[in-house]
Design an enzyme around this catalytic site. Structure first.
Site, mmCIF file in Angstrom:
data_model
loop_
_atom_site.group_PDB
_atom_site.id
_atom_site.type_symbol
_atom_site.label_atom_id
_atom_site.label_comp_id
_atom_site.label_asym_id
_atom_site.label_seq_id
_atom_site.Cartn_x
_atom_site.Cartn_y
_atom_site.Cartn_z
ATOM 1 N N LEU A 1 0.821 -1.217 0.000
ATOM 2 C CA LEU A 1 0.000 0.000 0.000
ATOM 3 C C LEU A 1 0.851 1.263 0.000
ATOM 4 O O LEU A 1 0.414 2.310 -0.480
ATOM 5 C CB LEU A 1 -0.921 0.014 1.225
ATOM 6 C CG LEU A 1 -1.945 -1.115 1.317
ATOM 7 C CD1 LEU A 1 -2.705 -1.029 2.633
ATOM 8 C CD2 LEU A 1 -2.913 -1.051 0.144
ATOM 9 N N GLY A 2 2.051 1.194 0.549
ATOM 10 C CA GLY A 2 2.912 2.369 0.617
ATOM 11 C C GLY A 2 4.080 2.095 1.530
ATOM 12 O O GLY A 2 4.249 1.001 2.078
ATOM 13 N N GLY B 1 7.176 4.259 4.271
ATOM 14 C CA GLY B 1 7.585 5.489 4.946
ATOM 15 C C GLY B 1 8.898 5.279 5.667
ATOM 16 O O GLY B 1 9.604 4.276 5.456
ATOM 17 N N GLY C 1 8.983 1.935 7.752
ATOM 18 C CA GLY C 1 8.730 0.643 7.143
ATOM 19 C C GLY C 1 7.676 0.711 6.055
ATOM 20 O O GLY C 1 7.173 1.775 5.709
ATOM 21 N N ASP D 1 5.459 13.477 11.838
ATOM 22 C CA ASP D 1 5.476 13.445 10.371
ATOM 23 C C ASP D 1 4.066 13.687 9.820
ATOM 24 O O ASP D 1 3.530 12.873 9.061
ATOM 25 C CB ASP D 1 6.029 12.102 9.877
ATOM 26 C CG ASP D 1 6.426 12.159 8.390
ATOM 27 O OD1 ASP D 1 6.549 13.291 7.865
ATOM 28 O OD2 ASP D 1 6.613 11.099 7.786
#
Length: 703
Positions: free
Chosen positions: A422-423, A425, A428, A539
């Site tokens: 899904l993505g 960062g 992780g 963040d």
């Protein structure tokens, strides 16, 4: 504290009585409808059924109608015949001797209110706290379960605990000028706040610079603390602020089996099948006595006791009474032909004496019982073996609190060996998975964690307690050696970044955009101010805001700073976050607080308003940092030039102005000039008006 305290009493003593004055002396008393009034007439003192006087040894005492002592000031004994008790215009009741030395004062012993000039803190030598404690209800001044006090862990902040245990609100750490989460006092030009922390004491005191202005801080019977001021035009107390803002944030507000309902006119109601334990207290809007089970008959009462392992006894007399503790002061009562009920005690079988015949029966049955037990044990072992095999086949094997403890192989299966990414960062990558019950989850593989197993589980338990509609919920975790994973609820609407900047983005209209802004603010305010420990996101950006099917915003990827470790000095040396959203503190090496999230939130607002990235790779420096140009337009009042062109000018001018100004306040250079996220929520919900912010100096340098 004797604050506008009007209590009546009567007396049959043949002694001198005081007249309309501000004091009583030795030999005088206060009884009946007599009162003493401060010189300016601001405060009045009297009692309901007690007599108030100075004793022969110079102490303030209260006597009941039988002239029995019920309270004493316990002040230093004195034989002076010129002792006098004076009610001052500050609301302070003091005892003075002939040399006008104060021997005792009520300001040293606050109850449910704090007046200007009164100390609220802790005596470091004696360990005694000056705390504000709620009444039980409006008619009962006995101490209730709620209090306002200095944080017992030593932090320079005030807390609201329930029963001296569960803390449900904090003021935030003293910044040197104010407490961040507390809205402050009525008006800075009228109020002076003093914070003292020395070897003897730590306390806060506020004073009013205009003697004609009367205010107080009070904690009420429902656990809310508020500041009130006297309005002469209406002759009533008016609230300036009340915390917590949501009544349901008060711990155990509705008691056992009670439900807090913000939409309910009475706030609290009982669960189905229960009724208020004390209807009288509920009529006073004091609900912490909770609810009792509605039982219709003596048989139902017996069944309720048998189904409760803690029940020791029950009685049914026009209603069911159940005891779960030790029984004290039992008496045999008689009331003519009318029965007063029977108390049924619950006993263990071993408590009954056994007869000789029963002993013989036990001996006869022993071989059969042993054989039966062996058969049962064999069956049980077989069932346990089958259950263990099924357990290995199941995905989740243990629940800790609200969390499911997964094995690594479990998560490999539900994510199809981490195939659908899904993505990713700084901490992780995230993968989509489906549990056995068809629920979809997002599984995050953490990277770079160095703390031990016990510390990791402690941190995960902290995150498990986070429950908020605007914060993504943690469902479970995995910890096997170096393999650390977190399992979150899956949010299907995608990230805010995908709606703003990607080619297939779905434009947020004016209504959805404002609700998204408000939802993110509420989520961050919860993490900063409502959790047991302040959780700093570190963040905040559109990528870390998810939208569900109803476009409700949810903050994700929070708490990773806590999971990296509690060594704060090391965390300060490692910059976290994303370029374009970093607060100046990260670059300058200053201590990091929750205000770094406020800065990032302000940068994100600029992007949401304009539909533009706050940083690009253009050679034109005026475009490289878009917020610098945007903040100038806000000051000039040209806010429609900032609006996303895809909205075709469709915006509410008041909402747009408010959001633009909030954004500029959030990205101020100094963290002391930025609001807290709690204040941002109040502004967006329409409480205070936003004044024009200055253009941040750091952004001016970039343009």
């Amino acid at each position: 504290m004797f604050l506008s305290f009007y209590i009546f009493l009567f007396s049959s003593l043949n002694i001198k009585h005081c007249v309309a004055t501000d004091n009583i002396s030795l030999g005088q008393s206060l009884s009946g409808n007599q009162t003493i009034v401060s010189k300016e007439g601001n405060f009045e003192l009297g009692f309901f059924t007690l007599e108030f006087r100075i004793s022969e040894d110079g102490q303030l005492v209260l006597l009941n109608s039988y002239k029995i002592l019920v309270w004493s000031s316990n002040s230093t004994p004195s034989t002076s015949d010129s002792m006098v008790a004076v009610l001052l215009d500050t609301g302070n009741l003091v005892i003075r001797n002939g040399s006008s030395t104060t021997i005792w004062q009520s300001f040293d012993h606050p109850t449910d209110s704090i007046m200007p000039g009164e100390l609220l803190g802790v005596n470091k030598i004696t360990g005694e706290y000056q705390s504000v404690t709620s009444w039980k209800n409006l008619e009962n001044s006995a101490p209730g379960p709620f209090a306002l006090r200095m944080d017992p862990d030593g932090s320079n902040q005030f807390v609201l605990p329930w029963n001296d245990s569960e803390i449900y609100w904090t003021s935030g750490i003293w910044s040197g000028q104010y407490f961040p989460i507390s809205p402050g006092t009525v008006e800075s030009s009228l109020v002076n706040i003093t914070f003292v922390n020395n070897e003897q004491r730590k306390y806060v005191m506020y004073t009013i610079l205009d003697s004609s202005f009367i205010c107080r801080i009070t904690i009420d019977s429902s656990g809310l603390v508020g500041q009130w001021y006297w309005l002469n035009s209406t002759q009533k107390w008016q609230p300036f602020f009340i915390e917590p803002l949501a009544r349901c944030d008060v711990y155990s507000l509705c008691g056992a089996f009670g439900i807090c309902d913000q939409k309910c006119s009475n706030t609290c109601r009982c669960s189905y099948g229960f009724e208020p334990a004390s209807m009288k207290e509920w009529e006073f809007n004091v609900w912490n006595s909770g609810c009792n089970l509605i039982v219709g008959s003596a048989e139902d009462c017996e069944e309720a006791c048998l189904n409760n392992c803690s029940c020791n006894a029950y009685a049914y007399v026009s209603g069911c009474s159940i005891w779960t503790g030790d029984l004290w002061n039992l008496q045999q009562l008689y009331d003519g032909d009318r029965g007063v009920g029977t108390l049924h005690l619950r006993l263990a079988a071993s408590d009954f004496p056994a007869s000789s015949s029963s002993h013989k029966l036990v001996k006869d049955l022993t071989p059969s019982v042993i054989g039966g037990i062996l058969v049962i044990l064999c069956v049980l072992f077989g069932l346990i073996w089958v259950a263990q095999r099924r357990k290995r086949a199941r995905m989740a094997k243990q629940v800790e609190g609200f969390l499911i403890h997964f094995t690594y192989s479990d998560l490999q299966r539900v994510t199809k060996n981490f195939s659908e990414k899904l993505g990713s960062g700084g901490c992780g990558s995230v993968f989509k998975g489906t549990l056995i019950d068809s629920r979809e989850v997002a599984v995050k593989k953490l990277e770079g964690l160095r703390q031990g197993e016990k510390q990791f589980r402690t941190e995960v338990s902290t995150l498990a307690a986070i429950q908020h509609v605007n914060v993504v919920c943690l469902r479970g975790f995995c910890s096997e050696g170096s393999k650390r994973l977190l399992v979150y609820e899956y949010i299907s609407g995608g990230s805010l970044e995908s709606h703003l900047f990607q080619n297939n983005s779905t434009l947020l209209d004016r209504r959805m955009g404002y609700q998204t802004i408000l939802g993110v603010a509420r989520g961050l305010a919860y993490l900063h101010e409502k959790c047991r420990e302040c959780i700093i996101h570190c963040d905040v950006k559109p990528d870390n805001i998810l939208l569900d099917r109803d476009f409700c915003a949810k903050v994700v990827d929070f708490g990773m700073a806590k999971l990296i470790g509690r060594d704060f000095s090391r965390a300060l040396t490692t910059m976290r976050g994303t370029i374009g959203y970093l607060a100046p503190e990260w670059i300058s090496g200053l201590p990091i607080t929750s205000k770094v999230d406020v800065y990032s939130y302000g940068m994100m607002l600029v992007e949401l308003i304009s539909g533009k990235r706050n940083a690009t790779h253009s050679a034109d420096w005026s475009k490289i940092f878009y917020p610098s140009w945007a903040s100038t337009k806000v000051i000039e009042g040209d806010i429609f030039s900032l609006l996303d062109h895809r909205l075709n000018g469709s915006a509410d001018i008041e909402e747009l102005t408010k959001v633009c100004r909030v954004a500029c306040w959030c990205i101020q250079d100094s963290e002391t000039h930025r609001p807290t996220m709690g204040q941002v929520v109040q502004i967006l919900e329409g409480v205070p008006e936003v004044i024009m912010p200055p253009v941040p100096k750091a952004l001016q340098l970039l343009t």
